[in-house]
Design an enzyme around this catalytic site. Structure first.
Site, short mmCIF file in Angstrom:
data_model
loop_
_atom_site.label_atom_id
_atom_site.label_comp_id
_atom_site.label_asym_id
_atom_site.label_seq_id
_atom_site.Cartn_x
_atom_site.Cartn_y
_atom_site.Cartn_z
N SER A 167 -6.65 0.95 -0.07
CA SER A 167 -5.49 1.62 0.54
C SER A 167 -5.87 2.95 1.18
O SER A 167 -5.00 3.75 1.53
CB SER A 167 -4.40 1.84 -0.52
OG SER A 167 -4.91 2.53 -1.64
N CYS A 224 2.22 -7.95 0.71
CA CYS A 224 0.88 -8.50 0.98
C CYS A 224 0.90 -10.02 0.84
O CYS A 224 1.45 -10.54 -0.13
CB CYS A 224 -0.10 -7.89 -0.02
SG CYS A 224 -1.74 -8.64 0.00
N SER A 266 -3.60 5.20 -6.79
CA SER A 266 -3.99 3.89 -6.28
C SER A 266 -4.69 3.09 -7.36
O SER A 266 -5.75 3.48 -7.85
CB SER A 266 -4.92 4.05 -5.06
OG SER A 266 -5.57 2.84 -4.76
N THR A 305 -3.21 -8.01 -8.70
CA THR A 305 -4.35 -8.30 -7.82
C THR A 305 -5.43 -7.23 -7.83
O THR A 305 -6.53 -7.47 -7.30
CB THR A 305 -3.86 -8.45 -6.36
OG1 THR A 305 -3.19 -7.24 -5.96
CG2 THR A 305 -2.90 -9.62 -6.23
N GLU A 324 3.73 -3.87 -8.30
CA GLU A 324 3.37 -5.29 -8.20
C GLU A 324 3.69 -6.03 -9.49
O GLU A 324 4.18 -7.17 -9.47
CB GLU A 324 1.88 -5.43 -7.88
CG GLU A 324 1.46 -6.88 -7.65
CD GLU A 324 -0.02 -7.04 -7.38
OE1 GLU A 324 -0.54 -8.14 -7.65
OE2 GLU A 324 -0.66 -6.07 -6.92
N CYS A 368 -7.79 -3.01 3.31
CA CYS A 368 -7.84 -4.47 3.23
C CYS A 368 -6.86 -5.05 4.23
O CYS A 368 -6.06 -4.33 4.84
CB CYS A 368 -7.51 -4.94 1.81
SG CYS A 368 -5.81 -4.56 1.30
N ASN A 415 -6.22 0.11 -7.10
CA ASN A 415 -7.51 -0.46 -6.68
C ASN A 415 -8.59 0.62 -6.61
O ASN A 415 -9.73 0.38 -6.97
CB ASN A 415 -7.37 -1.24 -5.37
CG ASN A 415 -7.10 -0.35 -4.18
OD1 ASN A 415 -8.01 0.26 -3.62
ND2 ASN A 415 -5.84 -0.25 -3.77
#
Length: 285
Positions: free
Chosen positions: A269, A102, A223, A168, A132, A12, A225
């Site tokens: 990622s 980010c 990860s 996120t 995060e 991303c 995501n």
């Protein structure tokens, strides 16, 4: 094997931004360079940065302990965000700072601060101990944490006017169920829905599947995501074989000869250096 590649997959913009910064620092800096934890949650990316003499301090020590262990050099803060008190500590030790947070995470943090200034009760939905989440909770001790996997609503009160924020890289449908649980327990609520656009696009790309027999999600187990992408695939296509693979080596444990058509996607990622060899192997099978 005939392979369909998702329209949206891999790095991303936030990850690209973080790595561009890190590579720039590596080229311009002769002093030691340190990451307090993984810049993004992909080991191949970390290994590439190690080759450029960026030292990743990915151990069980607190971030404060890690900073205090550095005698000189530059600290790169990861894409996930961080407690701003850490910057002050680094400056006290005369260390250089590079912030690779980010932009979407920065925007979320600003939104939380705005809600607090407007006297909202801020709820933050995230994965416990994820970098995060820790960064967002460090904004204020007034922020109430709601665990994405094991939500506890006992701290909510009927007179609360809440502003709901989130990590996120979560799953949209699961977030909606948490919203529905919160709504009758408070006076009013506003939902910011901070899932990043890249995460949403990668999850939505799973809708492109037609007659494929198997799905490959490329991304590290650590990860968020990538793992959420795998979980969405499992829920959406329970009749299909679905694999989350972090490297080409993982394919050795799969009997690929049983499949004629496959669908491939990758977390935000995951670098092309990992994706492309896997694609080549699958297509040549």
């Amino acid at each position: 094997m005939e392979i369909t590649l998702a329209k949206h997959y891999g790095f991303c913009q936030g990850v690209k931004y973080a790595l561009e910064l890190a590579n720039k620092v590596a080229c311009e800096n002769n002093q030691p360079i340190f990451m307090l934890n993984k810049i993004v949650h992909n080991q191949a990316v970390v290994d590439e940065l190690t080759k450029k003499n960026i030292i990743t301090l990915d151990d069980s020590r607190s971030l404060e302990e890690k900073i205090n262990s550095i005698e000189k050099g530059t600290i790169i803060f990861s894409a996930h965000g961080h407690d701003k008190k850490l910057e002050a500590l680094a400056l006290q030790r005369n260390l250089q700072i590079v912030d690779a947070t980010c932009p979407k995470v920065i925007a979320n943090e600003k939104s939380i601060n705005t809600a607090l200034k407007n006297n909202k009760t801020v709820l933050y939905i995230g994965i416990r101990n994820h970098p995060e989440t820790l960064a967002s909770l460090s904004i204020s001790e007034k922020v109430i944490f709601i665990d994405f996997f094991n939500p506890d609503y006992s701290l909510l009160k009927s007179d609360y006017d809440v502003s709901i924020h989130n990590q996120t890289t979560l799953i949209q449908e699961d977030l909606k169920r948490i919203y529905e649980e919160i709504k009758p327990k408070v006076h009013s609520m506003e939902i910011k829905n901070d899932i990043c656009y890249a995460t949403s696009l990668r999850q939505q790309s799973l809708n492109e599947i037609t007659d494929e027999e198997v799905i490959f999600i490329i991304g590290d187990k650590i990860s968020s995501n990538s793992t959420r992408l795998y979980e969405v695939a499992k829920k959406t296509y329970p009749h299909l074989d679905i694999y989350q693979i972090s490297s080409l080596n993982d394919l050795k444990n799969i009997d690929l000869s049983q499949y004629k058509k496959g669908f491939v996607t990758a977390g935000a990622s995951t670098p092309n250096s990992v994706i492309n060899p896997i694609l080549e192997k699958l297509k040549s099978n």
